[in-house]
Write an enzyme that holds these catalytic residues in place. Structure first.
Site, short mmCIF file in Angstrom:
data_model
loop_
_atom_site.label_atom_id
_atom_site.label_comp_id
_atom_site.label_asym_id
_atom_site.label_seq_id
_atom_site.Cartn_x
_atom_site.Cartn_y
_atom_site.Cartn_z
N GLU A 231 0.88 -1.17 0.00
CA GLU A 231 0.00 0.00 0.00
C GLU A 231 0.91 1.21 0.00
OE1 GLU A 231 -2.84 2.73 2.67
OE2 GLU A 231 -2.74 0.63 3.30
N CYS A 265 -2.52 8.35 3.27
CA CYS A 265 -2.38 7.87 1.89
C CYS A 265 -3.63 8.15 1.09
CB CYS A 265 -2.05 6.38 1.89
SG CYS A 265 -3.20 5.37 2.83
#
Length: 463
Positions: A231, A265
């Protein structure tokens, strides 16, 4: 000689904690203990694994009073929001425990007379979790709990900026009486992290962090047939259509842009607004942004803490300055935020207009409290701009028409599409990215597929 890591607090720039890194001998012992513990753990009934994991969640929540100020000191999140991370931690952990029986159940194809056929989900072995500092409990729990539930052992390597979080996980599992060796927290250098991956003694690596960090993980895994879940970065867009609920969109997009000082993120970093709604949207967005209180995160009145470091804040300052030289306009006066100081980790939120995709602030990950807003003339223009990125983690569409959101969502290159919300992980849905935002899946029942391997049984019992 064993190295040490110093945790420099963004609150005051001083050393908040210092620890010795694990040496080669300690790492070898940890890997051997993990392998030995997993051999018996995988044979335990799922109900027993669930009991241990649930007890660990309870133990972590019992430490909340200490964890919340620790988070503020380590990475700058205001204490008024610190408990929210633990609520998310609990939500994800409880969900993954609850769905484990179904997610790990054998799959049985259409019966054939005289045969017993099924596919089991077998644990991989030892899973290495490399976790980041920005949401240190949430990101780590995405893998730790389901990995253990699936019958694996876990080694956690947490970010040096939040090294105390790894110790909290270890303490929670200790209080839950988890068998020795099944979960271990190691403070590792980059060199030793790569060496563990390259050793072949872990079978899955789940990493959350930068694109460059992800490339390092893949490089270390070459030739070892190790699974690597990544990720990575994001430059998440939002599209506000002409039919959007204006007040709802503004309130949620301001929060999605600036919560955690934009250090997420899946933070909203660029917004495209239908040209009819654009003037009113920008006016309201700026008004609400000015209400933030930038200051010491240990103060209950603070709603925007420092960024994680001076270097991170300076990167965003430079990105803003570059955009201004290219014609962008800044709508927030930093002097209205007295805590904002050049060269410090304290940075006021900023809203930029007259921006374009020739500017790095609209193309490169900022990971800070800045957002650019552009008007668009159509759905097609919005989709083209949203997809004009090397990242593809999440995107949000703000509209009152479900069919329109689904239609547009099918055209957006991201792992998650939101309608009328943003910056949230639903543990029942797969968390994944495309392009430079990574690969692999955590959360949902699909997350279990990346922590197990398929084993088929083809049994002919009538001869």
């Amino acid at each position: 000689m064993t190295s040490t890591i110093q945790l420099i607090s963004p609150v005051d720039g001083r050393v908040y904690a210092e620890r010795r890194c694990a040496d080669a001998g300690q790492i070898d012992q940890a890997l051997a203990a993990a392998q030995a513990a997993q051999a018996s753990w995988k044979r335990r009934p799922l109900s027993e694994r669930a009991a241990f994991c649930s007890a660990a969640v309870d133990a972590m929540l019992a430490m909340q009073a200490d964890i919340v100020p620790e988070l503020a000191w380590q990475m700058g999140r205001p204490v008024r929001f610190g408990a929210g991370e633990l609520r998310g931690f609990e939500e994800r952990a409880r969900h993954m425990i609850a769905i484990a029986p179904e997610a790990l159940a054998a799959l049985e194809p259409t019966p054939i007379a005289g045969f017993r056929r099924f596919i089991k989900r077998e644990p991989l072995g030892t899973v290495l979790v490399v976790a980041p500092w920005n949401y240190p409990y949430l990101t780590a729990v995405n893998t730790i709990i389901p990995a253990l539930m699936a019958g694996n052992s876990v080694i956690l390597k947490h970010a040096s900026q939040t090294l105390l979080v790894g110790e909290r996980f270890a303490e929670a599992f200790r209080r839950a009486n988890l068998p020795d060796g099944l979960f271990q927290n190691l403070l590792l250098s980059h060199v030793y992290t790569g060496a563990i991956i390259a050793s072949g003694r872990v079978r899955q690596v789940n990493f959350t962090g930068s694109v460059e960090g992800g490339k390092s993980m893949e490089h270390a895994a070459i030739g070892e047939f190790v699974g690597v879940g990544l990720e990575l970065g994001g430059k998440d867009p939002a599209y506000v259509r002409a039919d959007a609920n204006l007040e709802h969109a503004v309130e949620n997009l301001v929060d999605g842009s600036f919560f955690n000082s934009g250090q997420s993120c899946c933070a909203v970093e660029r917004i495209y607004v239908d040209e009819q709604l654009y003037p009113a949207f920008v006016e309201r967005f700026v008004t609400l942004t000015r209400q933030y209180v930038l200051g010491n995160p240990l103060d209950e009145a603070t709603t925007l803490g420092p960024m994680v470091s001076r270097g991170a804040a300076d990167f965003v300052r430079d990105q803003i300055a570059e955009a201004l030289t290219q014609g962008a306009r800044a709508l927030i006066d930093p002097s209205a935020f007295p805590a904002d100081a050049p060269g410090s980790a304290y940075l006021a939120p900023q809203v930029l207009v007259d921006v374009s995709h020739q500017m790095s602030v609209m193309r490169e990950e900022s990971f800070g409290p800045v957002v650019g807003i552009m008007p668009v003339a159509s759905d097609d223009e919005a989709i083209a701009l949203m997809n004009d990125s090397e990242f593809g983690l999440s995107a949000s569409i703000w509209t009152q028409h479900l069919a329109a959101a689904e239609h547009l969502g099918n055209q957006i290159d991201t792992g998650t599409v939101f309608m009328n919300r943003c910056d949230y992980l639903d543990p029942a849905l797969a968390w994944t990215g495309v392009k430079n935002s990574g690969r692999g899946v955590t959360l949902s029942r699909l997350g279990y597929e990346h922590l197990t391997r398929a084993k088929s049984f083809h049994l002919r019992h009538e001869i």
